[in-house]
Design a protein around this motif. Structure first.
Motif, mmCIF file in Angstrom:
data_model
loop_
_atom_site.group_PDB
_atom_site.id
_atom_site.type_symbol
_atom_site.label_atom_id
_atom_site.label_comp_id
_atom_site.label_asym_id
_atom_site.label_seq_id
_atom_site.Cartn_x
_atom_site.Cartn_y
_atom_site.Cartn_z
ATOM 1 N N PRO A 196 0.846 -1.191 0.000
ATOM 2 C CA PRO A 196 0.000 0.000 0.000
ATOM 3 C C PRO A 196 0.885 1.247 0.000
ATOM 4 C CG PRO A 196 -0.075 -1.087 2.151
ATOM 5 C CD PRO A 196 0.751 -1.949 1.244
ATOM 6 N N ALA A 197 0.369 2.324 -0.547
ATOM 7 C CA ALA A 197 1.102 3.598 -0.537
ATOM 8 C C ALA A 197 0.935 4.246 0.841
ATOM 9 C CB ALA A 197 0.577 4.516 -1.623
ATOM 10 N N ILE A 198 1.881 5.074 1.194
ATOM 11 C CA ILE A 198 1.832 5.795 2.474
ATOM 12 C C ILE A 198 0.975 7.043 2.307
ATOM 13 C CG2 ILE A 198 3.209 7.095 4.148
ATOM 14 C CD1 ILE A 198 5.599 5.383 3.368
ATOM 15 N N ASN A 199 0.130 7.329 3.314
ATOM 16 C CA ASN A 199 -0.614 8.591 3.275
ATOM 17 C C ASN A 199 0.215 9.677 3.965
ATOM 18 O OD1 ASN A 199 -1.013 8.409 6.074
ATOM 19 N ND2 ASN A 199 -3.126 7.710 5.895
ATOM 20 N N ASN A 245 0.676 6.413 7.433
ATOM 21 C CA ASN A 245 -0.112 5.187 7.522
ATOM 22 C C ASN A 245 -0.410 4.661 6.116
ATOM 23 O OD1 ASN A 245 -0.387 5.212 10.390
ATOM 24 N ND2 ASN A 245 -1.842 6.887 10.152
ATOM 25 N N PRO A 246 -0.776 3.376 6.008
ATOM 26 C CA PRO A 246 -1.044 2.815 4.682
ATOM 27 C C PRO A 246 -2.383 3.295 4.118
ATOM 28 C CG PRO A 246 -1.459 1.167 6.366
ATOM 29 C CD PRO A 246 -0.880 2.371 7.064
ATOM 30 N N ASN A 247 -2.412 3.554 2.820
ATOM 31 C CA ASN A 247 -3.644 3.873 2.089
ATOM 32 C C ASN A 247 -4.157 2.590 1.453
ATOM 33 O OD1 ASN A 247 -4.134 6.620 2.382
ATOM 34 N ND2 ASN A 247 -2.626 7.170 0.839
ATOM 35 N N HIS A 248 -4.880 1.776 2.209
ATOM 36 C CA HIS A 248 -5.341 0.481 1.696
ATOM 37 C C HIS A 248 -6.386 0.618 0.596
ATOM 38 C CE1 HIS A 248 -3.104 -1.930 4.534
ATOM 39 N NE2 HIS A 248 -3.532 -1.167 5.526
ATOM 40 N N TRP A 249 -7.030 1.756 0.496
ATOM 41 C CA TRP A 249 -8.087 1.951 -0.494
ATOM 42 C C TRP A 249 -7.557 2.491 -1.824
ATOM 43 C CZ3 TRP A 249 -7.238 4.512 3.981
ATOM 44 C CH2 TRP A 249 -6.845 5.838 3.870
ATOM 45 N N LYS A 250 -6.288 2.795 -1.895
ATOM 46 C CA LYS A 250 -5.683 3.271 -3.139
ATOM 47 C C LYS A 250 -4.913 2.128 -3.794
ATOM 48 C CE LYS A 250 -5.395 8.143 -2.237
ATOM 49 N NZ LYS A 250 -4.544 9.321 -2.316
ATOM 50 N N TRP A 270 4.506 1.507 1.762
ATOM 51 C CA TRP A 270 4.383 1.419 3.208
ATOM 52 C C TRP A 270 4.854 0.050 3.677
ATOM 53 C CZ3 TRP A 270 1.547 -1.803 6.470
ATOM 54 C CH2 TRP A 270 1.509 -1.416 7.819
ATOM 55 N N PHE A 271 5.617 0.032 4.772
ATOM 56 C CA PHE A 271 6.050 -1.206 5.413
ATOM 57 C C PHE A 271 5.737 -1.109 6.897
ATOM 58 C CE2 PHE A 271 8.596 -1.102 1.613
ATOM 59 C CZ PHE A 271 8.648 -2.435 1.220
ATOM 60 N N TYR A 272 5.262 -2.211 7.456
ATOM 61 C CA TYR A 272 4.997 -2.254 8.895
ATOM 62 C C TYR A 272 6.316 -2.223 9.637
ATOM 63 C CZ TYR A 272 3.719 -4.063 13.469
ATOM 64 O OH TYR A 272 3.561 -4.218 14.820
ATOM 65 N N GLU A 273 6.407 -1.360 10.621
ATOM 66 C CA GLU A 273 7.599 -1.291 11.460
ATOM 67 C C GLU A 273 7.177 -1.582 12.893
ATOM 68 O OE1 GLU A 273 9.739 2.354 10.974
ATOM 69 O OE2 GLU A 273 9.705 2.191 8.789
ATOM 70 N N LYS A 274 7.682 -2.671 13.425
ATOM 71 C CA LYS A 274 7.341 -3.062 14.799
ATOM 72 C C LYS A 274 7.949 -2.054 15.768
ATOM 73 C CE LYS A 274 7.446 -6.912 17.965
ATOM 74 N NZ LYS A 274 7.807 -8.296 18.195
ATOM 75 N N GLU A 275 7.093 -1.561 16.652
ATOM 76 C CA GLU A 275 7.561 -0.582 17.632
ATOM 77 C C GLU A 275 8.337 -1.295 18.735
ATOM 78 O OE1 GLU A 275 4.532 1.975 19.139
ATOM 79 O OE2 GLU A 275 3.647 2.254 17.169
ATOM 80 N N GLU A 276 9.448 -0.692 19.135
ATOM 81 C CA GLU A 276 10.234 -1.250 20.240
ATOM 82 C C GLU A 276 9.576 -0.851 21.545
ATOM 83 O OE1 GLU A 276 14.398 -0.527 20.118
ATOM 84 O OE2 GLU A 276 14.459 -0.656 17.929
#
Length: 92
Positions: free
Chosen positions: A60-63, A67-72, A83-89
């Motif tokens: 997904p593209a980043i808004n 955050n990810p733009n899942h609708w685009k 967009w990539f998920y980054e696990k928070e420490e």
């Protein structure tokens, strides 16, 4: 010169692409010939779309908030807007 993302496909990957093509082609034929789409065809097409997305890691593209733009429409994984998920420490 544009960066090449993937230059070779395995036979299994090409077979998955063939399944996706066949699924889309069958649905389009039924829609054109009978003006009808079966729910099972839509479900199969959705499954094939997810297979293709995972196979090429479409993202997904980043808004504007990061955050990810899942609708685009998705972008390629090397796109600066991908967009990539980054696990928070966590501390503790």
């Amino acid at each position: 010169m544009p960066k090449k993302i993937k230059t070779e496909l395995t036979r299994d990957e090409v077979l998955k692409l063939l399944e996706i093509y066949t699924c889309m082609d069958s649905m389009i034929d039924d829609t054109v010939e009978m003006m009808d789409v079966r729910m099972s065809q839509l479900s199969d097409l959705r499954d094939k779309a997810h297979t293709l997305k995972r196979m090429f890691d479409f993202r997904p593209a980043i808004n504007e908030d990061g955050n990810p733009n899942h609708w685009k429409p998705c972008v390629l994984p090397d796109d600066p807007e991908a967009w990539f998920y980054e696990k928070e420490e966590t501390n503790g």
